[in-house]
Design a protein around this motif. Structure first.
Motif, PDB file in Angstrom:
ATOM      1  N   ASP A   5     -14.655  11.188   0.301  1.00  0.00           N
ATOM      2  CA  ASP A   5     -14.001  10.666   1.508  1.00  0.00           C
ATOM      3  C   ASP A   5     -13.016   9.554   1.172  1.00  0.00           C
ATOM      4  O   ASP A   5     -11.968   9.438   1.795  1.00  0.00           O
ATOM      5  N   ASP A   6     -13.357   8.721   0.196  1.00  0.00           N
ATOM      6  CA  ASP A   6     -12.457   7.634  -0.190  1.00  0.00           C
ATOM      7  C   ASP A   6     -11.137   8.181  -0.728  1.00  0.00           C
ATOM      8  O   ASP A   6     -10.065   7.652  -0.416  1.00  0.00           O
ATOM      9  N   GLU A   7     -11.203   9.234  -1.532  1.00  0.00           N
ATOM     10  CA  GLU A   7      -9.979   9.829  -2.069  1.00  0.00           C
ATOM     11  C   GLU A   7      -9.134  10.439  -0.954  1.00  0.00           C
ATOM     12  O   GLU A   7      -7.906  10.356  -0.977  1.00  0.00           O
ATOM     13  N   HIS A   8      -9.796  11.043   0.033  1.00  0.00           N
ATOM     14  CA  HIS A   8      -9.063  11.587   1.177  1.00  0.00           C
ATOM     15  C   HIS A   8      -8.342  10.476   1.939  1.00  0.00           C
ATOM     16  O   HIS A   8      -7.190  10.635   2.351  1.00  0.00           O
ATOM     17  N   ALA A  13      -3.450   7.532   3.436  1.00  0.00           N
ATOM     18  CA  ALA A  13      -2.686   6.277   3.517  1.00  0.00           C
ATOM     19  C   ALA A  13      -1.375   6.382   2.744  1.00  0.00           C
ATOM     20  O   ALA A  13      -0.340   5.904   3.206  1.00  0.00           O
ATOM     21  N   ALA A  14      -1.397   7.012   1.582  1.00  0.00           N
ATOM     22  CA  ALA A  14      -0.176   7.171   0.790  1.00  0.00           C
ATOM     23  C   ALA A  14       0.822   8.068   1.519  1.00  0.00           C
ATOM     24  O   ALA A  14       2.029   7.794   1.536  1.00  0.00           O
ATOM     25  N   ARG A  15       0.342   9.129   2.131  1.00  0.00           N
ATOM     26  CA  ARG A  15       1.224  10.034   2.864  1.00  0.00           C
ATOM     27  C   ARG A  15       1.827   9.335   4.089  1.00  0.00           C
ATOM     28  O   ARG A  15       3.002   9.493   4.392  1.00  0.00           O
ATOM     29  N   ASP A  20       6.252   7.305   7.211  1.00  0.00           N
ATOM     30  CA  ASP A  20       6.702   6.331   8.205  1.00  0.00           C
ATOM     31  C   ASP A  20       6.265   4.931   7.782  1.00  0.00           C
ATOM     32  O   ASP A  20       5.258   4.408   8.249  1.00  0.00           O
ATOM     33  N   PRO A  21       7.030   4.289   6.886  1.00  0.00           N
ATOM     34  CA  PRO A  21       6.611   2.988   6.362  1.00  0.00           C
ATOM     35  C   PRO A  21       6.508   1.901   7.431  1.00  0.00           C
ATOM     36  O   PRO A  21       5.640   1.044   7.359  1.00  0.00           O
ATOM     37  N   ARG A  22       7.361   1.938   8.446  1.00  0.00           N
ATOM     38  CA  ARG A  22       7.299   0.917   9.504  1.00  0.00           C
ATOM     39  C   ARG A  22       5.970   1.005  10.257  1.00  0.00           C
ATOM     40  O   ARG A  22       5.335  -0.002  10.533  1.00  0.00           O
ATOM     41  N   PHE A  23       5.557   2.208  10.585  1.00  0.00           N
ATOM     42  CA  PHE A  23       4.286   2.404  11.280  1.00  0.00           C
ATOM     43  C   PHE A  23       3.122   1.981  10.388  1.00  0.00           C
ATOM     44  O   PHE A  23       2.183   1.329  10.861  1.00  0.00           O
TER      45      PHE A  23
END
Length: 89
Positions: A5-8, A13-15, A20-23
């Motif tokens: 689950d941590d890897e998911h 988070a990376a995706r 959408d970096p602002r979001f």
């Protein structure tokens, strides 16, 4: 081998940061902004300008203003589609 689950969560988070970096920044600070798909300020501004041009073209008998307002309105309407950047499959 299935991911934990941590890897998911790290992948998600990376995706999100990439899409959408602002979001992602706003979400990390605890004050989330609307995702990019739902930001429509430019669409409302364009539609307002189209309305002004059409109204001015009707009040002043100028067909070019009416035509420009209609074209601008035609440009503004698809901007309200939240999935306009994604091709339909």
């Amino acid at each position: 081998m299935p991911q934990s689950d941590d890897e998911h969560l790290v992948d998600l988070a990376a995706r999100l940061e990439r899409d959408d970096p602002r979001f992602a920044r706003a979400l990390g600070s605890g004050r989330p902004a609307r995702p990019r798909e739902y930001r429509r300020a430019g669409a409302w501004g364009t539609l307002g300008a189209a309305g002004v041009l059409v109204t001015a073209g009707v009040v002043l008998p100028e067909g070019i203003l009416v035509a420009a307002g209609l074209v601008l309105g035609g440009i503004a309407v698809p901007m309200f589609d939240p999935h306009r950047d994604h091709p339909r499959s």
